[in-house]
Design a protein around this motif. Structure first.
Motif, PDB file in Angstrom:
ATOM      1  N   LEU A 112      12.023  29.422  95.158  1.00  0.00           N
ATOM      2  CA  LEU A 112      13.127  29.195  96.080  1.00  0.00           C
ATOM      3  C   LEU A 112      12.616  28.990  97.498  1.00  0.00           C
ATOM      4  O   LEU A 112      11.629  29.604  97.906  1.00  0.00           O
ATOM      5  N   ARG A 113      13.300  28.122  98.212  1.00  0.00           N
ATOM      6  CA  ARG A 113      12.955  27.920  99.621  1.00  0.00           C
ATOM      7  C   ARG A 113      13.395  29.130 100.436  1.00  0.00           C
ATOM      8  O   ARG A 113      14.286  29.884 100.025  1.00  0.00           O
ATOM      9  N   THR A 114      12.771  29.289 101.596  1.00  0.00           N
ATOM     10  CA  THR A 114      13.097  30.426 102.462  1.00  0.00           C
ATOM     11  C   THR A 114      14.572  30.424 102.840  1.00  0.00           C
ATOM     12  O   THR A 114      15.218  31.477 102.866  1.00  0.00           O
ATOM     13  N   SER A 115      15.124  29.243 103.091  1.00  0.00           N
ATOM     14  CA  SER A 115      16.541  29.146 103.459  1.00  0.00           C
ATOM     15  C   SER A 115      17.438  29.617 102.319  1.00  0.00           C
ATOM     16  O   SER A 115      18.474  30.260 102.543  1.00  0.00           O
ATOM     17  N   MET A 249      26.899  32.368  96.711  1.00  0.00           N
ATOM     18  CA  MET A 249      26.217  32.244  98.001  1.00  0.00           C
ATOM     19  C   MET A 249      25.890  30.790  98.352  1.00  0.00           C
ATOM     20  O   MET A 249      25.132  30.520  99.277  1.00  0.00           O
ATOM     21  N   LYS A 250      26.422  29.853  97.556  1.00  0.00           N
ATOM     22  CA  LYS A 250      26.287  28.413  97.808  1.00  0.00           C
ATOM     23  C   LYS A 250      24.850  27.910  97.670  1.00  0.00           C
ATOM     24  O   LYS A 250      24.441  26.966  98.364  1.00  0.00           O
ATOM     25  N   VAL A 251      24.072  28.537  96.798  1.00  0.00           N
ATOM     26  CA  VAL A 251      22.747  28.000  96.478  1.00  0.00           C
ATOM     27  C   VAL A 251      22.947  26.939  95.408  1.00  0.00           C
ATOM     28  O   VAL A 251      23.482  27.220  94.337  1.00  0.00           O
ATOM     29  N   GLU A 252      22.539  25.729  95.686  1.00  0.00           N
ATOM     30  CA  GLU A 252      22.871  24.601  94.812  1.00  0.00           C
ATOM     31  C   GLU A 252      22.124  24.632  93.484  1.00  0.00           C
ATOM     32  O   GLU A 252      22.651  24.210  92.460  1.00  0.00           O
ATOM     33  N   ARG A 253      20.897  25.121  93.505  1.00  0.00           N
ATOM     34  CA  ARG A 253      20.121  25.156  92.262  1.00  0.00           C
ATOM     35  C   ARG A 253      20.499  26.356  91.413  1.00  0.00           C
ATOM     36  O   ARG A 253      20.944  27.375  91.931  1.00  0.00           O
ATOM     37  N   ARG A 254      20.298  26.221  90.095  1.00  0.00           N
ATOM     38  CA  ARG A 254      20.526  27.336  89.172  1.00  0.00           C
ATOM     39  C   ARG A 254      19.393  28.336  89.362  1.00  0.00           C
ATOM     40  O   ARG A 254      18.226  28.011  89.139  1.00  0.00           O
ATOM     41  N   VAL A 255      19.703  29.543  89.743  1.00  0.00           N
ATOM     42  CA  VAL A 255      18.703  30.556  90.066  1.00  0.00           C
ATOM     43  C   VAL A 255      18.470  31.455  88.854  1.00  0.00           C
ATOM     44  O   VAL A 255      19.420  31.966  88.250  1.00  0.00           O
ATOM     45  N   THR A 256      17.203  31.649  88.507  1.00  0.00           N
ATOM     46  CA  THR A 256      16.824  32.532  87.409  1.00  0.00           C
ATOM     47  C   THR A 256      15.919  33.642  87.938  1.00  0.00           C
ATOM     48  O   THR A 256      15.270  33.474  88.979  1.00  0.00           O
ATOM     49  N   PRO A 257      15.831  34.768  87.228  1.00  0.00           N
ATOM     50  CA  PRO A 257      14.932  35.844  87.663  1.00  0.00           C
ATOM     51  C   PRO A 257      13.482  35.392  87.789  1.00  0.00           C
ATOM     52  O   PRO A 257      12.773  35.850  88.688  1.00  0.00           O
ATOM     53  N   HIS A 258      13.044  34.481  86.913  1.00  0.00           N
ATOM     54  CA  HIS A 258      11.641  34.066  86.990  1.00  0.00           C
ATOM     55  C   HIS A 258      11.377  33.239  88.254  1.00  0.00           C
ATOM     56  O   HIS A 258      10.254  33.231  88.773  1.00  0.00           O
ATOM     57  N   MET A 259      12.390  32.550  88.744  1.00  0.00           N
ATOM     58  CA  MET A 259      12.234  31.843  90.017  1.00  0.00           C
ATOM     59  C   MET A 259      11.981  32.832  91.152  1.00  0.00           C
ATOM     60  O   MET A 259      11.232  32.537  92.090  1.00  0.00           O
ATOM     61  N   LEU A 260      12.581  34.003  91.056  1.00  0.00           N
ATOM     62  CA  LEU A 260      12.369  35.024  92.087  1.00  0.00           C
ATOM     63  C   LEU A 260      10.935  35.544  92.032  1.00  0.00           C
ATOM     64  O   LEU A 260      10.322  35.820  93.065  1.00  0.00           O
ATOM     65  N   ARG A 261      10.404  35.683  90.830  1.00  0.00           N
ATOM     66  CA  ARG A 261       8.998  36.096  90.674  1.00  0.00           C
ATOM     67  C   ARG A 261       8.060  35.024  91.245  1.00  0.00           C
ATOM     68  O   ARG A 261       7.095  35.344  91.945  1.00  0.00           O
ATOM     69  N   HIS A 262       8.358  33.758  90.934  1.00  0.00           N
ATOM     70  CA  HIS A 262       7.571  32.664  91.506  1.00  0.00           C
ATOM     71  C   HIS A 262       7.642  32.695  93.033  1.00  0.00           C
ATOM     72  O   HIS A 262       6.648  32.459  93.718  1.00  0.00           O
ATOM     73  N   THR A 263       8.824  32.963  93.539  1.00  0.00           N
ATOM     74  CA  THR A 263       9.019  32.995  94.992  1.00  0.00           C
ATOM     75  C   THR A 263       8.180  34.095  95.631  1.00  0.00           C
ATOM     76  O   THR A 263       7.564  33.883  96.689  1.00  0.00           O
ATOM     77  N   ALA A 264       8.142  35.261  95.000  1.00  0.00           N
ATOM     78  CA  ALA A 264       7.331  36.364  95.525  1.00  0.00           C
ATOM     79  C   ALA A 264       5.867  35.942  95.630  1.00  0.00           C
ATOM     80  O   ALA A 264       5.205  36.193  96.651  1.00  0.00           O
TER      81      ALA A 264
END
Length: 318
Positions: A112-115, A249-264
């Motif tokens: 995920l982007r910082t924004s 929260m108006k995040v356009e992409r489908r957010v998954t828990p693994h995306m959060l791990r990638h983001t970290a």
């Protein structure tokens, strides 16, 4: 003994002695059942090169199977046959027959982007006092509870890089609030410690548990996160509430828990943290797994260099 009869013994070995996760065991069982579905052969028949060749060739020739699925099936077959050889159910290991390489298309991890993260986790000074003070002393609706749980899960996963399955297993006693660390039980029952950077997350975890006590009378130390019924939050539940919260929260992409791990991982690498430390934090057995995130960090560096454009700065210098 037939091949199908050996599968339960193999799975029991993986469960009892190797302590593999339920997800891995289910995948092994499914793959091996597919391997034996079209034949009832004895164990020694595995040494017949034609048997393994015909099955794996059918997988490789099937246009509906993804390369990752084929790679996993062959890996399962290798583990199973190696166990058969070690336990002396077969006389030899068919190394040459199983030396099949399946190349996967290179795919960068989706982070995920910082924004986008600011929308999800509200990383801003005004939110540092605690979690969701607008809710009062009690969360009165299921939706409000889902939002509260999603918000805390997002924060913990983004700051620590834990997997969603690991998050569901964390117990209150696994958290050392003074040292700001969490003991995590990862893949292969490997233990590791992850850390959150300040007391804000600690405060939010404490407040969340206070809400759980008021809402559900929760006194259990068996789990950290609760679903809307006051039971342990499952992986499926967390995936759903995180997705719904991201949409809200108006995040356009489908957010998954693994995306959060990638983001970290990418956030830490972009901040200059050594890749070996990131590997340790994520619980990767091999640094090769962690290295995929360096491509994302390089992409970030490329964007920054293009934006700064040192050539123009020098050309325009007076």
């Amino acid at each position: 003994m037939f091949i199908a009869e050996a599968i339960p013994l193999f799975l029991n070995h993986c469960r009892t002695y190797k302590k593999l996760s339920s997800h891995t065991l289910k995948a092994y069982e499914a793959d091996l059942k597919i391997f034996t579905s079209s034949t009832e052969r004895e164990l020694e028949d595995i040494l017949d090169s034609n048997l393994i060749h015909d099955v794996t060739h059918a997988w490789l020739s099937c246009p509906d199977l993804k390369p990752a699925t084929i790679k996993r099936r062959i890996a399962t077959l290798k583990v199973f046959v190696r166990w058969l050889f070690k336990e002396k159910y077969i006389r030899a290991f068919p190394q040459e027959t199983l030396s099949i390489t399946v190349r996967l298309p290179k795919r960068l991890p989706r982070n995920l982007r910082t924004s986008e993260m600011k929308k999800l986790a509200a990383f801003s000074p005004e939110c540092s006092a605690g979690s969701a003070p607008e809710l009062g002393d009690q969360v009165t609706s299921r939706k409000a509870w889902d939002r509260l749980t999603a918000r805390l899960a997002i924060e913990v996963m983004t700051l620590t890089g834990v997997r969603v399955g690991e998050l569901t297993k964390i117990k209150p006693q696994d958290i050392d609030h003074g040292a700001r660390k969490i003991n995590v039980l990862g893949k292969g029952n490997r233990e590791r410690r992850v850390f959150f950077p300040d007391q804000v997350t600690s405060t939010r975890i404490r407040r969340y548990f206070d809400y759980a006590k008021r809402n559900f009378g929760a006194t259990s130390n068996d789990f950290l996160l609760f679903n809307g019924l006051g039971r342990s939050a499952s992986e499926q539940y967390l995936r759903r509430v995180i997705r719904n919260y991201a949409e809200e929260m108006k995040v356009e992409r489908r957010v998954t828990p693994h995306m959060l791990r990638h983001t970290a991982a990418t956030q830490l690498l972009e901040a200059g943290v050594d890749i070996r430390l990131v590997q340790k934090l994520l619980g990767h057995a091999s640094i090769t797994t962690t290295e995929i995130y360096t491509h994302v960090a390089d992409h970030h560096l490329h964007q920054k260099i293009t934006k700064v454009n040192i050539r123009k700065r020098l050309e325009n210098y007076r």
